[in-house]
Design a protein around this motif. Structure first.
Motif, PDB file in Angstrom:
ATOM      1  N   CYS A  67       0.846  -1.189   0.000  1.00  0.00           N
ATOM      2  CA  CYS A  67       0.000   0.000   0.000  1.00  0.00           C
ATOM      3  C   CYS A  67       0.885   1.245   0.000  1.00  0.00           C
ATOM      4  O   CYS A  67       1.893   1.302   0.716  1.00  0.00           O
ATOM      5  CB  CYS A  67      -0.922  -0.004   1.219  1.00  0.00           C
ATOM      6  N   HIS A  68       0.512   2.235  -0.812  1.00  0.00           N
ATOM      7  CA  HIS A  68       1.265   3.483  -0.899  1.00  0.00           C
ATOM      8  C   HIS A  68       0.315   4.667  -0.742  1.00  0.00           C
ATOM      9  O   HIS A  68      -0.830   4.620  -1.200  1.00  0.00           O
ATOM     10  CB  HIS A  68       1.981   3.609  -2.249  1.00  0.00           C
ATOM     11  N   ILE A  69       0.811   5.709  -0.126  1.00  0.00           N
ATOM     12  CA  ILE A  69       0.072   6.967  -0.014  1.00  0.00           C
ATOM     13  C   ILE A  69       0.824   8.041  -0.794  1.00  0.00           C
ATOM     14  O   ILE A  69       2.011   8.270  -0.554  1.00  0.00           O
ATOM     15  CB  ILE A  69      -0.095   7.397   1.456  1.00  0.00           C
ATOM     16  N   LEU A  70       0.150   8.652  -1.739  1.00  0.00           N
ATOM     17  CA  LEU A  70       0.735   9.732  -2.528  1.00  0.00           C
ATOM     18  C   LEU A  70       0.127  11.050  -2.059  1.00  0.00           C
ATOM     19  O   LEU A  70      -1.083  11.268  -2.203  1.00  0.00           O
ATOM     20  CB  LEU A  70       0.455   9.521  -4.020  1.00  0.00           C
ATOM     21  N   TYR A  71       0.969  11.892  -1.505  1.00  0.00           N
ATOM     22  CA  TYR A  71       0.498  13.192  -1.035  1.00  0.00           C
ATOM     23  C   TYR A  71       0.582  14.207  -2.169  1.00  0.00           C
ATOM     24  O   TYR A  71       1.589  14.286  -2.879  1.00  0.00           O
ATOM     25  CB  TYR A  71       1.329  13.655   0.158  1.00  0.00           C
ATOM     26  N   TYR A  72      -0.459  14.964  -2.320  1.00  0.00           N
ATOM     27  CA  TYR A  72      -0.516  15.945  -3.403  1.00  0.00           C
ATOM     28  C   TYR A  72       0.549  17.028  -3.220  1.00  0.00           C
ATOM     29  O   TYR A  72       1.238  17.398  -4.167  1.00  0.00           O
ATOM     30  CB  TYR A  72      -1.910  16.564  -3.446  1.00  0.00           C
ATOM     31  N   LYS A  73       0.711  17.524  -2.009  1.00  0.00           N
ATOM     32  CA  LYS A  73       1.719  18.553  -1.742  1.00  0.00           C
ATOM     33  C   LYS A  73       2.682  18.101  -0.656  1.00  0.00           C
ATOM     34  O   LYS A  73       3.845  17.837  -0.895  1.00  0.00           O
ATOM     35  CB  LYS A  73       1.040  19.862  -1.356  1.00  0.00           C
ATOM     36  N   GLN A  74       2.181  17.954   0.542  1.00  0.00           N
ATOM     37  CA  GLN A  74       3.037  17.550   1.644  1.00  0.00           C
ATOM     38  C   GLN A  74       2.199  16.847   2.701  1.00  0.00           C
ATOM     39  O   GLN A  74       0.971  16.939   2.705  1.00  0.00           O
ATOM     40  CB  GLN A  74       3.732  18.762   2.265  1.00  0.00           C
ATOM     41  N   ILE A  75       2.885  16.135   3.583  1.00  0.00           N
ATOM     42  CA  ILE A  75       2.191  15.411   4.637  1.00  0.00           C
ATOM     43  C   ILE A  75       1.627  16.410   5.642  1.00  0.00           C
ATOM     44  O   ILE A  75       2.328  17.314   6.103  1.00  0.00           O
ATOM     45  CB  ILE A  75       3.147  14.432   5.341  1.00  0.00           C
ATOM     46  N   SER A  76       0.354  16.256   5.951  1.00  0.00           N
ATOM     47  CA  SER A  76      -0.271  17.170   6.903  1.00  0.00           C
ATOM     48  C   SER A  76       0.240  16.894   8.305  1.00  0.00           C
ATOM     49  O   SER A  76       0.712  15.803   8.623  1.00  0.00           O
ATOM     50  CB  SER A  76      -1.795  17.011   6.863  1.00  0.00           C
ATOM     51  N   SER A  77       0.123  17.881   9.150  1.00  0.00           N
ATOM     52  CA  SER A  77       0.637  17.757  10.519  1.00  0.00           C
ATOM     53  C   SER A  77      -0.132  16.725  11.329  1.00  0.00           C
ATOM     54  O   SER A  77       0.413  16.108  12.250  1.00  0.00           O
ATOM     55  CB  SER A  77       0.573  19.122  11.215  1.00  0.00           C
ATOM     56  N   ASN A  78      -1.397  16.518  11.007  1.00  0.00           N
ATOM     57  CA  ASN A  78      -2.205  15.550  11.756  1.00  0.00           C
ATOM     58  C   ASN A  78      -2.315  14.201  11.043  1.00  0.00           C
ATOM     59  O   ASN A  78      -3.133  13.356  11.420  1.00  0.00           O
ATOM     60  CB  ASN A  78      -3.600  16.114  12.009  1.00  0.00           C
ATOM     61  N   ASN A  79      -1.498  14.013   9.984  1.00  0.00           N
ATOM     62  CA  ASN A  79      -1.451  12.749   9.227  1.00  0.00           C
ATOM     63  C   ASN A  79      -2.782  12.390   8.562  1.00  0.00           C
ATOM     64  O   ASN A  79      -3.051  11.221   8.290  1.00  0.00           O
ATOM     65  CB  ASN A  79      -1.019  11.590  10.131  1.00  0.00           C
ATOM     66  N   LEU A  80      -3.602  13.389   8.294  1.00  0.00           N
ATOM     67  CA  LEU A  80      -4.855  13.156   7.589  1.00  0.00           C
ATOM     68  C   LEU A  80      -4.666  13.415   6.097  1.00  0.00           C
ATOM     69  O   LEU A  80      -3.850  14.240   5.692  1.00  0.00           O
ATOM     70  CB  LEU A  80      -5.956  14.064   8.142  1.00  0.00           C
ATOM     71  N   LEU A  81      -5.442  12.712   5.292  1.00  0.00           N
ATOM     72  CA  LEU A  81      -5.352  12.872   3.847  1.00  0.00           C
ATOM     73  C   LEU A  81      -6.265  14.000   3.386  1.00  0.00           C
ATOM     74  O   LEU A  81      -7.342  14.218   3.946  1.00  0.00           O
ATOM     75  CB  LEU A  81      -5.753  11.577   3.138  1.00  0.00           C
ATOM     76  N   CYS A  82      -5.835  14.684   2.349  1.00  0.00           N
ATOM     77  CA  CYS A  82      -6.685  15.700   1.737  1.00  0.00           C
ATOM     78  C   CYS A  82      -7.359  15.109   0.501  1.00  0.00           C
ATOM     79  O   CYS A  82      -7.100  13.968   0.123  1.00  0.00           O
ATOM     80  CB  CYS A  82      -5.869  16.938   1.381  1.00  0.00           C
ATOM     81  N   ASP A  83      -8.206  15.887  -0.136  1.00  0.00           N
ATOM     82  CA  ASP A  83      -8.993  15.376  -1.262  1.00  0.00           C
ATOM     83  C   ASP A  83      -8.131  14.934  -2.438  1.00  0.00           C
ATOM     84  O   ASP A  83      -8.504  14.020  -3.175  1.00  0.00           O
ATOM     85  CB  ASP A  83      -9.986  16.446  -1.731  1.00  0.00           C
ATOM     86  N   LYS A  84      -6.991  15.565  -2.635  1.00  0.00           N
ATOM     87  CA  LYS A  84      -6.162  15.258  -3.796  1.00  0.00           C
ATOM     88  C   LYS A  84      -5.080  14.223  -3.508  1.00  0.00           C
ATOM     89  O   LYS A  84      -4.325  13.862  -4.409  1.00  0.00           O
ATOM     90  CB  LYS A  84      -5.534  16.545  -4.331  1.00  0.00           C
ATOM     91  N   ASP A  85      -4.989  13.783  -2.276  1.00  0.00           N
ATOM     92  CA  ASP A  85      -4.063  12.694  -1.970  1.00  0.00           C
ATOM     93  C   ASP A  85      -4.616  11.380  -2.523  1.00  0.00           C
ATOM     94  O   ASP A  85      -5.819  11.216  -2.712  1.00  0.00           O
ATOM     95  CB  ASP A  85      -3.858  12.569  -0.457  1.00  0.00           C
ATOM     96  N   ARG A  86      -3.736  10.445  -2.764  1.00  0.00           N
ATOM     97  CA  ARG A  86      -4.142   9.170  -3.357  1.00  0.00           C
ATOM     98  C   ARG A  86      -3.558   8.000  -2.566  1.00  0.00           C
ATOM     99  O   ARG A  86      -2.444   8.077  -2.052  1.00  0.00           O
ATOM    100  CB  ARG A  86      -3.679   9.075  -4.814  1.00  0.00           C
ATOM    101  N   ILE A  87      -4.342   6.915  -2.515  1.00  0.00           N
ATOM    102  CA  ILE A  87      -3.882   5.657  -1.925  1.00  0.00           C
ATOM    103  C   ILE A  87      -3.814   4.614  -3.032  1.00  0.00           C
ATOM    104  O   ILE A  87      -4.775   4.433  -3.786  1.00  0.00           O
ATOM    105  CB  ILE A  87      -4.823   5.168  -0.808  1.00  0.00           C
ATOM    106  N   ILE A  88      -2.688   3.950  -3.142  1.00  0.00           N
ATOM    107  CA  ILE A  88      -2.493   2.926  -4.172  1.00  0.00           C
ATOM    108  C   ILE A  88      -2.315   1.572  -3.492  1.00  0.00           C
ATOM    109  O   ILE A  88      -1.461   1.408  -2.616  1.00  0.00           O
ATOM    110  CB  ILE A  88      -1.269   3.238  -5.046  1.00  0.00           C
ATOM    111  N   PHE A  89      -3.143   0.609  -3.896  1.00  0.00           N
ATOM    112  CA  PHE A  89      -3.056  -0.754  -3.377  1.00  0.00           C
ATOM    113  C   PHE A  89      -2.517  -1.660  -4.476  1.00  0.00           C
ATOM    114  O   PHE A  89      -3.026  -1.654  -5.600  1.00  0.00           O
ATOM    115  CB  PHE A  89      -4.429  -1.256  -2.924  1.00  0.00           C
TER     116      PHE A  89
END
Length: 204
Positions: free
Chosen positions: A21-43
């Motif tokens: 599993c991979h997490i692609l952050y659109y800009k940068q990792i948020s301080s609270n480790n939550l994903l934003c709408d443009k982040d992606r998860i790849i399985f």
């Protein structure tokens, strides 16, 4: 991540490492480790573990886990994929022997393969219908009954009915002979349009 399709060192079947599993952050990792709408998860799943119907099951379970914060539990079964894999390994592989027996029976008894397969199919339908003795199926035939048609491009096909009336007391050998004779006789009328047959028996 880009090498996962061809990199054989990433997955280890003997160790059970068949999922990544991979997490692609659109800009940068948020301080609270939550994903934003443009982040992606790849399985990524190894093909030995995942088939096309598994996709729907995985997405359903993932959505339920996301909405309820709990993993779904199937109370109807305790089976796992490992159980199926173990059963599959222990299953006797008789298909090759069955094919050889099928060919040998046809050669020994001087029967065409299509007639032997047709007789076996009637027997299967007989069992499937709990002993229905009068069975009719449809079969596609080539209707190039004139020599001139053999060199002309076109859809020269017709659907003919093959009616088989089984006798419970007959042996399989007798069934094969009956089906062979019936199919051979029906082929003589393969050019007769099915719609004409249906029109003649519209009251049935």
């Amino acid at each position: 991540m880009y090498d996962e399709k061809c990199n054989s060192q990433i997955y280890h079947l003997d160790q059970g490492l068949v999922f990544r599993c991979h997490i692609l952050y659109y800009k940068q990792i948020s301080s609270n480790n939550l994903l934003c709408d443009k982040d992606r998860i790849i399985f990524n799943f190894h093909h030995v573990l995942f088939d096309f119907p598994s996709m729907k099951i995985f997405l359903h379970d993932l959505n339920q886990a996301y909405m309820t914060n709990q993993l779904p539990i199937n109370h109807n079964t305790d089976l796992r994929y490992l159980d199926y894999a173990l059963i599959e390994q222990q299953m006797p592989m008789t298909s090759a022997n069955l094919s050889c027996d099928f060919l040998n029976y046809a050669l020994t008894n001087n029967i065409e393969l299509q007639h032997l397969a047709l007789a076996a199919y009637y027997m299967f339908l007989f069992k499937l219908t709990n002993g229905e003795r009068d069975i009719c199926i449809g079969m596609n035939t080539h209707t190039r009954y004139k020599y001139e048609f053999k060199s002309i491009i076109g859809l020269y096909e017709n659907l003919i009915p093959l009616r088989c009336q089984l006798d419970r007391d007959d042996s399989f050998r007798q069934l094969v002979e009956y089906v062979q004779e019936m199919a051979t006789n029906c082929m003589k009328y393969s050019y007769f349009p099915l719609q004409h047959i249906l029109a003649q028996h519209s009251d049935c």
